[in-house]
Design a protein around this motif. Structure first.
Motif, PDB file in Angstrom:
ATOM      1  N   ASN A 111      29.629  40.088  45.327  1.00  0.00           N
ATOM      2  CA  ASN A 111      30.585  40.684  46.339  1.00  0.00           C
ATOM      3  C   ASN A 111      31.277  39.324  46.959  1.00  0.00           C
ATOM      4  O   ASN A 111      31.699  40.110  48.160  1.00  0.00           O
ATOM      5  N   ILE A 112      31.686  38.930  46.105  1.00  0.00           N
ATOM      6  CA  ILE A 112      32.941  37.929  46.854  1.00  0.00           C
ATOM      7  C   ILE A 112      34.202  38.350  47.755  1.00  0.00           C
ATOM      8  O   ILE A 112      34.567  38.848  46.450  1.00  0.00           O
ATOM      9  N   ASP A 113      34.032  38.902  48.193  1.00  0.00           N
ATOM     10  CA  ASP A 113      35.765  39.634  48.445  1.00  0.00           C
ATOM     11  C   ASP A 113      37.185  38.284  48.429  1.00  0.00           C
ATOM     12  O   ASP A 113      36.697  37.469  48.975  1.00  0.00           O
ATOM     13  N   THR A 114      37.853  38.963  48.495  1.00  0.00           N
ATOM     14  CA  THR A 114      39.195  38.249  48.616  1.00  0.00           C
ATOM     15  C   THR A 114      39.668  37.774  49.606  1.00  0.00           C
ATOM     16  O   THR A 114      40.386  36.451  49.862  1.00  0.00           O
ATOM     17  N   ASP A 115      39.310  38.318  50.948  1.00  0.00           N
ATOM     18  CA  ASP A 115      39.016  37.364  52.480  1.00  0.00           C
ATOM     19  C   ASP A 115      38.366  36.346  52.228  1.00  0.00           C
ATOM     20  O   ASP A 115      38.928  35.379  53.077  1.00  0.00           O
ATOM     21  N   GLN A 116      36.966  36.501  51.460  1.00  0.00           N
ATOM     22  CA  GLN A 116      36.198  34.979  51.448  1.00  0.00           C
ATOM     23  C   GLN A 116      37.463  34.019  50.986  1.00  0.00           C
ATOM     24  O   GLN A 116      36.664  32.926  50.927  1.00  0.00           O
ATOM     25  N   ILE A 117      37.929  34.333  49.537  1.00  0.00           N
ATOM     26  CA  ILE A 117      38.254  33.417  48.827  1.00  0.00           C
ATOM     27  C   ILE A 117      39.355  32.977  48.813  1.00  0.00           C
ATOM     28  O   ILE A 117      39.617  31.889  49.411  1.00  0.00           O
ATOM     29  N   ILE A 118      40.284  33.924  50.145  1.00  0.00           N
ATOM     30  CA  ILE A 118      41.509  33.396  50.372  1.00  0.00           C
ATOM     31  C   ILE A 118      41.581  33.873  51.899  1.00  0.00           C
ATOM     32  O   ILE A 118      42.028  35.763  51.755  1.00  0.00           O
ATOM     33  N   CYS A 120      37.451  28.960  51.257  1.00  0.00           N
ATOM     34  CA  CYS A 120      36.843  28.240  53.180  1.00  0.00           C
ATOM     35  C   CYS A 120      36.389  29.618  53.668  1.00  0.00           C
ATOM     36  O   CYS A 120      35.860  29.419  54.760  1.00  0.00           O
ATOM     37  N   GLY A 121      36.461  30.755  53.438  1.00  0.00           N
ATOM     38  CA  GLY A 121      36.276  32.421  54.000  1.00  0.00           C
ATOM     39  C   GLY A 121      34.774  32.455  54.009  1.00  0.00           C
ATOM     40  O   GLY A 121      33.826  32.976  53.830  1.00  0.00           O
ATOM     41  N   VAL A 122      34.062  31.584  52.569  1.00  0.00           N
ATOM     42  CA  VAL A 122      32.590  32.305  52.236  1.00  0.00           C
ATOM     43  C   VAL A 122      31.360  31.227  52.895  1.00  0.00           C
ATOM     44  O   VAL A 122      31.658  29.780  52.774  1.00  0.00           O
ATOM     45  N   PRO A 123      30.497  32.137  53.916  1.00  0.00           N
ATOM     46  CA  PRO A 123      29.874  31.674  54.138  1.00  0.00           C
ATOM     47  C   PRO A 123      28.407  30.758  53.081  1.00  0.00           C
ATOM     48  O   PRO A 123      28.212  31.551  51.901  1.00  0.00           O
ATOM     49  N   PRO A 124      28.118  29.882  53.341  1.00  0.00           N
ATOM     50  CA  PRO A 124      27.420  28.997  52.593  1.00  0.00           C
ATOM     51  C   PRO A 124      26.182  29.924  52.462  1.00  0.00           C
ATOM     52  O   PRO A 124      25.802  30.063  51.067  1.00  0.00           O
ATOM     53  N   ALA A 125      25.693  30.631  53.255  1.00  0.00           N
ATOM     54  CA  ALA A 125      24.191  31.446  52.780  1.00  0.00           C
ATOM     55  C   ALA A 125      24.817  32.251  51.405  1.00  0.00           C
ATOM     56  O   ALA A 125      24.281  32.503  50.375  1.00  0.00           O
ATOM     57  N   GLN A 126      26.503  32.816  51.359  1.00  0.00           N
ATOM     58  CA  GLN A 126      26.261  34.500  50.986  1.00  0.00           C
ATOM     59  C   GLN A 126      26.929  33.155  49.722  1.00  0.00           C
ATOM     60  O   GLN A 126      26.628  33.875  49.272  1.00  0.00           O
ATOM     61  N   ALA A 127      27.254  32.555  49.740  1.00  0.00           N
ATOM     62  CA  ALA A 127      27.596  31.843  48.036  1.00  0.00           C
ATOM     63  C   ALA A 127      26.616  31.448  47.345  1.00  0.00           C
ATOM     64  O   ALA A 127      26.977  30.961  46.303  1.00  0.00           O
ATOM     65  N   GLY A 129      28.610  36.399  41.015  1.00  0.00           N
ATOM     66  CA  GLY A 129      27.773  37.905  40.427  1.00  0.00           C
ATOM     67  C   GLY A 129      28.078  39.086  39.763  1.00  0.00           C
ATOM     68  O   GLY A 129      29.324  39.065  39.883  1.00  0.00           O
ATOM     69  N   LYS A 130      28.374  39.954  41.443  1.00  0.00           N
ATOM     70  CA  LYS A 130      28.416  41.509  40.516  1.00  0.00           C
ATOM     71  C   LYS A 130      30.222  41.531  41.468  1.00  0.00           C
ATOM     72  O   LYS A 130      30.286  40.725  42.781  1.00  0.00           O
ATOM     73  N   ASN A 131      31.067  42.104  41.672  1.00  0.00           N
ATOM     74  CA  ASN A 131      31.884  42.875  42.371  1.00  0.00           C
ATOM     75  C   ASN A 131      32.900  41.794  43.105  1.00  0.00           C
ATOM     76  O   ASN A 131      33.347  41.469  44.277  1.00  0.00           O
ATOM     77  N   PHE A 132      33.003  40.948  41.955  1.00  0.00           N
ATOM     78  CA  PHE A 132      33.496  39.794  42.065  1.00  0.00           C
ATOM     79  C   PHE A 132      35.317  40.043  42.448  1.00  0.00           C
ATOM     80  O   PHE A 132      35.751  40.761  42.154  1.00  0.00           O
ATOM     81  N   GLY A 133      35.644  39.515  43.772  1.00  0.00           N
ATOM     82  CA  GLY A 133      37.368  40.011  44.031  1.00  0.00           C
ATOM     83  C   GLY A 133      37.464  41.213  44.194  1.00  0.00           C
ATOM     84  O   GLY A 133      38.947  41.630  44.691  1.00  0.00           O
ATOM     85  N   CYS A 134      36.103  41.155  45.103  1.00  0.00           N
ATOM     86  CA  CYS A 134      36.317  43.254  45.716  1.00  0.00           C
ATOM     87  C   CYS A 134      36.960  42.666  46.580  1.00  0.00           C
ATOM     88  O   CYS A 134      37.022  41.633  47.060  1.00  0.00           O
ATOM     89  N   GLY A 135      37.040  43.850  47.930  1.00  0.00           N
ATOM     90  CA  GLY A 135      38.156  43.803  49.048  1.00  0.00           C
ATOM     91  C   GLY A 135      39.963  44.189  48.593  1.00  0.00           C
ATOM     92  O   GLY A 135      39.841  45.292  48.547  1.00  0.00           O
ATOM     93  N   SER A 136      40.438  43.304  49.946  1.00  0.00           N
ATOM     94  CA  SER A 136      41.797  43.654  49.780  1.00  0.00           C
ATOM     95  C   SER A 136      42.487  43.604  48.164  1.00  0.00           C
ATOM     96  O   SER A 136      41.674  42.704  47.499  1.00  0.00           O
ATOM     97  N   SER A 137      43.670  43.684  48.264  1.00  0.00           N
ATOM     98  CA  SER A 137      44.066  43.945  46.799  1.00  0.00           C
ATOM     99  C   SER A 137      44.641  42.891  46.791  1.00  0.00           C
ATOM    100  O   SER A 137      45.786  42.223  45.827  1.00  0.00           O
TER     101      SER A 137
END
Ligand SMILES: CC(C)[C@@](O)(CC(=O)O)C(=O)O
Length: 187
Positions: free
Chosen positions: A15-22, A46-53, A79-87
């Protein structure tokens, strides 16, 4: 299309979302301007918290001291659902600006997947097995698109990849607009 992609991997989680990606605050940059395009690479992930990474024991930064814009990693394992969240299309743009050539994940959020392909930014490849628990950040790997194989040179493991399938003609054209012109859908 590049058939072989080699490089170090950066492992993320589910569940790495696009807001974590940018993060949205960086969408003010215009990727069409080279000096601003570089900033997407600088702030990628830069939005990915180390624990979630899902990084082993503490945080391994995506960039190192050698270059604040281009990461030393070429492939992301997700993992699962990479790039979820905003478009936001800025998500695959940011990863590409940081030097990422391919993501290998269990599956993708559809908009992120299509943005990656249609813009010709990076290859969103699916793995047949969950790889985030099998590969470590920093491992050296080779992806052979034609053979559908990821070889981990650090561990000796080989993992099967799903074929890219129907999107290959778009990838080989360098994106959806070039493809549309090539097949006469666009003048
Ligand atoms: C339009 C864009 C900036 C967007 O608002 C779109 C969206 O939320 O899907 C975003 O935050 O990615």
């Amino acid at each position: 299309m590049e058939n072989i992609i080699k490089g170090k991997v950066f492992v993320l989680g589910d569940n790495i979302d696009t807001d974590q990606i940018i993060p949205a605050e960086y969408l003010t940059y215009n990727p069409a301007i080279p000096a601003e395009y570089k900033m997407f690479g600088k702030f990628a992930l830069c939005g990915v918290p180390p624990a979630q990474a899902g990084l082993p024991k503490g945080h391994i930064p995506f960039h190192d001291a050698t270059d604040e814009f281009i990461s030393p990693y070429r492939i992301i394992i997700g993992g699962k659902n990479f790039g979820c969240g905003s478009s936001r299309e800025h998500a695959p743009i940011a990863l590409a600006a940081a030097g990422i050539q391919a993501v290998v994940a269990e599956f993708y959020a559809r908009i992120f997947y299509r943005n990656s392909i249609n813009g010709g930014y990076l290859l969103p490849i699916e793995s047949k097995k969950r790889l985030v628990d099998e590969i470590c950040t920093g491992d050296e790997v080779t992806i052979d698109i034609g053979a559908g194989l990821l070889t981990n040179h650090t561990t000796g493991d080989k993992w099967e990849l799903a074929p890219l399938g129907e999107v290959v003609p778009i990838i080989e054209s360098g994106g959806i607009f070039n493809y549309a012109k090539k097949v006469g859908m666009l003048k």
